[in-house]
Design an enzyme around this catalytic site. Structure first.
Site, short mmCIF file in Angstrom:
data_model
loop_
_atom_site.label_atom_id
_atom_site.label_comp_id
_atom_site.label_asym_id
_atom_site.label_seq_id
_atom_site.Cartn_x
_atom_site.Cartn_y
_atom_site.Cartn_z
N HIS A 28 48.53 43.88 17.07
CA HIS A 28 48.57 43.80 15.63
C HIS A 28 49.05 42.46 15.10
CE1 HIS A 28 48.44 48.21 16.27
NE2 HIS A 28 47.70 48.17 15.17
N HIS A 29 49.36 41.53 15.99
CA HIS A 29 49.67 40.16 15.57
C HIS A 29 50.77 40.11 14.53
CE1 HIS A 29 45.98 39.61 17.75
NE2 HIS A 29 45.36 40.40 16.91
N CYS A 30 51.78 40.96 14.72
CA CYS A 30 52.93 41.02 13.80
C CYS A 30 52.49 41.36 12.39
CB CYS A 30 53.71 39.70 13.80
SG CYS A 30 54.39 39.26 15.40
N ALA A 31 51.37 42.07 12.24
CA ALA A 31 50.89 42.39 10.89
C ALA A 31 50.27 43.78 10.88
CB ALA A 31 49.86 41.34 10.44
#
Lengths: 110, 127
Positions: B83-86
């Site tokens: 989730h790429h920190c998102a």
């Protein structure tokens, strides 16, 4: 993760959801390993499996049954949590907590 | 101390190359990757028209990014997965995790070819 308990015995267990192959395989193997067994065995198995995957214990030094098939995951640090997620949810369910389990720590930052 | 020296060297390197030249290079790599990945059965490239980007994200039917990432890793290719920190944003826009490759001045078209080939293999293997 859904559990049907009969006293201390895990009468039935099932999980639902979508995840990576390692998570699905590990969760599936977990349900097979503990269905019909008692809670203490499940807790012991979780502790041993976790120790093997984090490198704390050598797989030769502990009996985790068929779960040993997943011990190679310990060589892929970014996949360790994949193999442990189902067990984490199980422990959350066993301690009778409501709602979703979290893997976040209380520390700020990544 | 070392960090400051390194940063100065990096700034000098970028000035010497020129931002426009760097952009041109990474955007061309991105376009190459988008074209190659989009042609793979089961792969959906996200935001294909974002031509100013230096990265490409994609999802693949029946192939989880974590597993794609591990197979690419075995072929010497590093991508970011998840989730790429998102997570809240991705859950809204994509409904799940993605695989993301980013390009820098030192990447080559040959490497993009390797990426495309490896993703094609991974997606097929995981189906």
């Amino acid at each position: 993760m859904e559990l049907e308990l009969d006293g201390e015995q895990i009468k039935d267990i099932a999980f639902s959801g979508q995840a990576c192959a390692i998570c699905m395989a590990s969760s599936s193997m977990m349900t097979e390993a503990i269905k019909g067994k008692d809670l203490q065995l499940a807790k012991n198995l979780q502790a041993h499996f976790r120790a093997v995957l984090t490198g704390e214990t050598d797989p030769d030094d502990v009996d985790i049954g068929k779960l040993v098939a997943l011990s190679a995951v310990r060589r892929y640090p970014s996949r360790i949590k994949c193999a442990l997620l189902g067990w984490h949810a199980l422990m959350h369910a066993i301690t009778g907590q409501d709602g979703a389990a979290t893997t976040e720590t209380t520390q700020a930052g990544a | 101390m070392g960090g400051a020296v390194g940063l100065a060297a990096a700034a000098q390197f970028i000035s010497a190359q020129g931002l426009a030249a760097i952009d041109a290079h990474v955007h061309t790599l991105r376009a190459h990757a988008v074209a190659g990945l989009a042609a793979i059965t089961g792969v959906r490239v996200l935001a294909p028209h974002a031509r100013e980007a230096a990265l490409v994200s994609f999802v693949a039917k029946d192939a989880h990014p974590h597993d794609i990432g591990t197979l690419l890793d075995e072929r010497g290719i590093a991508v970011r997965t998840g989730h790429h920190c998102a997570q809240p944003l991705l859950d809204q826009l994509v409904q799940g995790p993605t695989t993301r490759a980013s390009f820098a001045i030192y990447n080559t078209h040959e490497e993009v070819d390797r990426l495309i080939e490896a993703v094609a293999y991974a997606v097929k293997a995981l189906r």
